[in-house]
Structure formats: structure tokens, C-alpha cells
Design a protein around this motif. Sequence first.
Motif, PDB file in Angstrom:
ATOM      1  N   SER A  94       0.868  -1.180   0.000  1.00  0.00           N
ATOM      2  CA  SER A  94       0.000   0.000   0.000  1.00  0.00           C
ATOM      3  C   SER A  94       0.905   1.230   0.000  1.00  0.00           C
ATOM      4  O   SER A  94       2.124   1.117   0.149  1.00  0.00           O
ATOM      5  CB  SER A  94      -0.930   0.001   1.221  1.00  0.00           C
ATOM      6  OG  SER A  94      -0.171  -0.001   2.419  1.00  0.00           O
ATOM      7  N   ARG A  95       0.302   2.418  -0.167  1.00  0.00           N
ATOM      8  CA  ARG A  95       1.149   3.614  -0.326  1.00  0.00           C
ATOM      9  C   ARG A  95       0.651   4.778   0.533  1.00  0.00           C
ATOM     10  O   ARG A  95       0.645   5.924   0.097  1.00  0.00           O
ATOM     11  CB  ARG A  95       1.196   4.009  -1.806  1.00  0.00           C
ATOM     12  CG  ARG A  95       1.658   2.899  -2.718  1.00  0.00           C
ATOM     13  CD  ARG A  95       2.387   3.348  -3.958  1.00  0.00           C
ATOM     14  NE  ARG A  95       1.761   4.331  -4.768  1.00  0.00           N
ATOM     15  CZ  ARG A  95       1.157   4.097  -5.957  1.00  0.00           C
ATOM     16  NH1 ARG A  95       1.071   2.854  -6.431  1.00  0.00           N
ATOM     17  NH2 ARG A  95       0.652   5.083  -6.674  1.00  0.00           N
ATOM     18  N   GLU A  96       0.254   4.477   1.751  1.00  0.00           N
ATOM     19  CA  GLU A  96      -0.234   5.552   2.609  1.00  0.00           C
ATOM     20  C   GLU A  96       0.834   6.597   2.925  1.00  0.00           C
ATOM     21  O   GLU A  96       0.511   7.753   3.231  1.00  0.00           O
ATOM     22  CB  GLU A  96      -0.827   4.988   3.912  1.00  0.00           C
ATOM     23  CG  GLU A  96       0.161   4.253   4.804  1.00  0.00           C
ATOM     24  CD  GLU A  96       0.297   2.777   4.461  1.00  0.00           C
ATOM     25  OE1 GLU A  96       0.837   2.041   5.297  1.00  0.00           O
ATOM     26  OE2 GLU A  96      -0.135   2.366   3.362  1.00  0.00           O
ATOM     27  N   HIS A  97       2.125   6.208   2.816  1.00  0.00           N
ATOM     28  CA  HIS A  97       3.215   7.147   3.073  1.00  0.00           C
ATOM     29  C   HIS A  97       3.243   8.289   2.054  1.00  0.00           C
ATOM     30  O   HIS A  97       3.838   9.338   2.323  1.00  0.00           O
ATOM     31  CB  HIS A  97       4.560   6.413   3.055  1.00  0.00           C
ATOM     32  CG  HIS A  97       4.842   5.695   1.777  1.00  0.00           C
ATOM     33  ND1 HIS A  97       4.256   4.486   1.465  1.00  0.00           N
ATOM     34  CD2 HIS A  97       5.616   6.030   0.723  1.00  0.00           C
ATOM     35  CE1 HIS A  97       4.672   4.098   0.267  1.00  0.00           C
ATOM     36  NE2 HIS A  97       5.490   5.010  -0.207  1.00  0.00           N
ATOM     37  N   GLU A  98       2.598   8.116   0.901  1.00  0.00           N
ATOM     38  CA  GLU A  98       2.590   9.172  -0.111  1.00  0.00           C
ATOM     39  C   GLU A  98       1.594  10.279   0.215  1.00  0.00           C
ATOM     40  O   GLU A  98       1.641  11.352  -0.386  1.00  0.00           O
ATOM     41  CB  GLU A  98       2.268   8.583  -1.486  1.00  0.00           C
ATOM     42  CG  GLU A  98       3.369   7.678  -2.030  1.00  0.00           C
ATOM     43  CD  GLU A  98       3.011   7.073  -3.373  1.00  0.00           C
ATOM     44  OE1 GLU A  98       1.969   7.458  -3.959  1.00  0.00           O
ATOM     45  OE2 GLU A  98       3.763   6.204  -3.846  1.00  0.00           O
ATOM     46  N   GLY A 116       8.847   6.323  -6.637  1.00  0.00           N
ATOM     47  CA  GLY A 116       7.670   5.978  -5.856  1.00  0.00           C
ATOM     48  C   GLY A 116       6.499   5.680  -6.760  1.00  0.00           C
ATOM     49  O   GLY A 116       6.659   5.266  -7.906  1.00  0.00           O
ATOM     50  N   SER A 120       6.800   1.885  -6.698  1.00  0.00           N
ATOM     51  CA  SER A 120       6.781   1.366  -5.325  1.00  0.00           C
ATOM     52  C   SER A 120       5.905   0.121  -5.233  1.00  0.00           C
ATOM     53  O   SER A 120       6.284  -0.881  -4.606  1.00  0.00           O
ATOM     54  CB  SER A 120       6.254   2.450  -4.377  1.00  0.00           C
ATOM     55  OG  SER A 120       6.019   1.932  -3.082  1.00  0.00           O
ATOM     56  N   THR A 121       4.749   0.178  -5.876  1.00  0.00           N
ATOM     57  CA  THR A 121       3.856  -0.979  -5.875  1.00  0.00           C
ATOM     58  C   THR A 121       4.446  -2.132  -6.682  1.00  0.00           C
ATOM     59  O   THR A 121       4.224  -3.299  -6.361  1.00  0.00           O
ATOM     60  CB  THR A 121       2.475  -0.579  -6.416  1.00  0.00           C
ATOM     61  OG1 THR A 121       1.952   0.479  -5.604  1.00  0.00           O
ATOM     62  CG2 THR A 121       1.509  -1.749  -6.391  1.00  0.00           C
ATOM     63  N   TYR A 158       1.629  -4.158 -12.407  1.00  0.00           N
ATOM     64  CA  TYR A 158       2.496  -3.947 -11.254  1.00  0.00           C
ATOM     65  C   TYR A 158       3.597  -5.002 -11.184  1.00  0.00           C
ATOM     66  O   TYR A 158       4.255  -5.144 -10.149  1.00  0.00           O
ATOM     67  CB  TYR A 158       1.690  -3.959  -9.958  1.00  0.00           C
ATOM     68  CG  TYR A 158       0.789  -2.762  -9.784  1.00  0.00           C
ATOM     69  CD1 TYR A 158       1.290  -1.466  -9.899  1.00  0.00           C
ATOM     70  CD2 TYR A 158      -0.560  -2.906  -9.498  1.00  0.00           C
ATOM     71  CE1 TYR A 158       0.480  -0.360  -9.727  1.00  0.00           C
ATOM     72  CE2 TYR A 158      -1.397  -1.813  -9.325  1.00  0.00           C
ATOM     73  CZ  TYR A 158      -0.869  -0.535  -9.444  1.00  0.00           C
ATOM     74  OH  TYR A 158      -1.679   0.565  -9.279  1.00  0.00           O
ATOM     75  N   GLY A 334      -2.470   3.671  -4.961  1.00  0.00           N
ATOM     76  CA  GLY A 334      -1.855   4.993  -4.932  1.00  0.00           C
ATOM     77  C   GLY A 334      -2.826   6.129  -5.129  1.00  0.00           C
ATOM     78  O   GLY A 334      -3.140   6.876  -4.202  1.00  0.00           O
TER      79      GLY A 334
END
Length: 430
Positions: A94-98, A116, A120-121, A158, A334
Motif C-alpha cells: 500500500s502507499r499511505e506514506h505518499e 515511488g 513502489s507498488t 504492477y 496509490g
Amino acid sequence: MEGKTIQLLVHNIGTLVTLQGTAGPRTGLDMSEVGIVEHGAVAISDGEIVAVGREEEVRDQVKGLEIETELDAGGRLVTPGLVDPHTHLVHGGSREHELALKSKGVSYLEILAAGGGILSTVRATRQATEDELYRKAKDSLDKMLLFGATTVEAKSGYGLTVEDELKQLRVTKRLNETHPVDLVSTFMGAHAVPVEYRDRPDDYVDLVIEEMLPAVRAQGLAEFCDVFCEHGVFTIAQSRRILQVAKAMGFGIKIHADEIEPMGGAELAGELGCISAEHLLAASDEGLRAMQRAGTVAVCLPATSFNLRASHARARRMIELGVPVALSTDYNPGSSPTESLQLVMTLACLNLHMTPEEVITAMTINAACAIGRADRIGSLEVGKQADLVIFNATNLAYLPYHFGINHVDAVVKSGKIVVHEGQLVKERFS
């Protein structure tokens, strides 16, 4: 109908939205004609609709036949099963940091250029096993069903290696075989240029064309091919090469077009006769007219625009020009991490300025056209697959008006009750 057994009769429907009356996508004013029947019923046999209309008329048609199960809709709203024609269902991580980066004004393409975003995924998906990807995707698919989706398109993209793309597609195939929701598989190896090809993108295009597409075709793992045509991703020339080869190989073709910059992706969609073009935030009038002439469905993704704080697709202009409009979640980790088509309903009304009638058209018959399924789903008509949703509402407008909750009471998929009183009916899952 003589000799049939009615396996399920859905009755006491307050407002029945049928979308009857057209085999192809609805355009212009026809998007507002949704075929409403008051006090309706739907009779189902062998997974198909055998009678639909006012309850007194339906009961007359099935008079004398055995009815195994009756489902009381309680005066609620019933629509065709919702169709989600654009998702990236299978992925790792997952990409919650973005989220914090976006809050600071870092753009989608800047995040991608820094390794990213999609890349990233890609790393997380490559590291995940098929079983891990299956469990994660199944959890999301369960949520989609609970929100009323009965058919979902799922893209790869992906993996970005031959084996990792095939791995994603195998998971989609397995889910389609084991889950009540029907999945339509799209190969999207041209989703991004992987890090190992960053300085030689044309070589990666060659890999997609010469190795990935033949492998996907040989294993029968996808029906469609999609390309992300965007600045910093794939050019018009590269996208045309991939899609022309895919079309010649028998794939239906789609394109992520003009999402961020006006690249001419909509024009390319019309030129090549794509079944759908997706995003289209920056599409020109010339591109939209080319799509209209080709019959290409515009798949608008307002949850993505909302999450990226971007501009919105010009849905009203599309409708004015006679372009068929569909709506989708664009579920992905994302830019649109939501499984809720009901959220998309609200965003389409508020930000795309669509009416509730246009929205339900865009999520049923037009969405079915965007994935080549309008002959089987997208409307409630005799002979079609019995996919329908019972909502805790009495009219269409209430769904986007009262947002942030799940309105689904029950879902019928291929004639079987798979959601009841807002809960999954687990015995329907293989």
C-alpha cells in the motif's frame, strides 16, 4: 416459460431501475432515460431474468410455476448490478506514506520520477507470492461486492516483467473462478517503465510486444490490453505500437489517455477504435469527437481526481458531444485506494456535474459496454444474467445525496443471493 422453475422472485420493489431499451452504450439525453418501474418484481430461472416489470404483470407471467425462493425488497430501490470497468485489483503493498507528500504539493509524476508511485507498488508486487496477492485482492473484491459491484475489470501492470505480469493475471483468473463477482482481465504491462529499463524505454516496449503479449495470449490470461499514455510514461508512438500489435493479436484495446497533460491520447483512442479510453482529464474536444466517431466509451474516474486534488474530466462536455460516459473507482493503492462505487456516485454528481440518472447509466449499461459485456449485464431485461442490487433507499437521488455509508441491503449475482442484510453470504463463495 412453461415448465420452468422460478428459482428466485424478487418482489415488493418500490422503484425498479431497469436500463432497458438499448444494446449499446447510452449517449446524450438517453443517459437520463433509466427505465424506472414502480412496484416492480424480477423473476429468475437458471441464473437469468425470465420476467421483469410491474409486480402484478410478473406474477401473471409466472402464474402456475414453482417458485423456490421469494426475496422481499421491502419497497426499496433495485438497480442492475454495478459494473466497475477500471481497477488495478491485484497488487502488493500500500502507499499511505505518499499522502503526506501529496499534502506538501508533490505531484503524481514527481513521485513516480523519484521511484515511488507505481514503481513502489511494482517492488511490493514482485516480492509477493501468488497466494499473498490472492488473499489481498479477495479482501478488496469482497468489499466491492458489499458496495454493489457484481462485475469488475482488473488490470495487471504492477509486475513489469514477463513472469510477474503473468503472476498478477493468474491471480485474476483464480479469483474469477472462485469468487461470485465476475472479473474481466486486462493486460497492462505498459503501465510504467521499470527501473531496469529507465534509460531505454523502447527496449521495454519491445519486451511488452515480443514477449509479454504472446505469453499472455498463449495462456489465455487477458481479454484486453491497456497502455498508460502520458508524459514521462509511454509516448503516443510507443502506445500506438503496443496497441496495434495487441489488436492484431486479437486483444480488445484500451488506453489511459490524457490524464495529466493533453498528449493526444483521446485522438489515438478514436484512431485505433479502442473500446474505452480512461481518465481523460486533459482530453481535447478534437479527441472527444474522435472517440465519439469511433464509439469509444469514456471511463471517468472522479475518485482519482479527488484524491490527487486534480482537475476533473469534462463529463458534461462528453455527454453534450455524444460520447458514452462510464464511471469507475480506479481502485489502486496509490491514486484511488477505494473500493466504493457509491463514493464515486457522489463525486460524479458534485464534481463531474452528472445527474443521478446519468450516474447509474454510467455504472451499469455504459460500464458494461466499456468491457464488452453489454449483451449479458448492465440492464435488467429478459435473457440477461440476473445481477441486481437492493439498496436501502427509495429513489436514485438518495444514493449520492447520503454519502459516506454503504446503502446496499442485498446483492443477487447470477440469480443467487450473495449479500443479504448487508453481509456476505459465505456459502456462495467457492
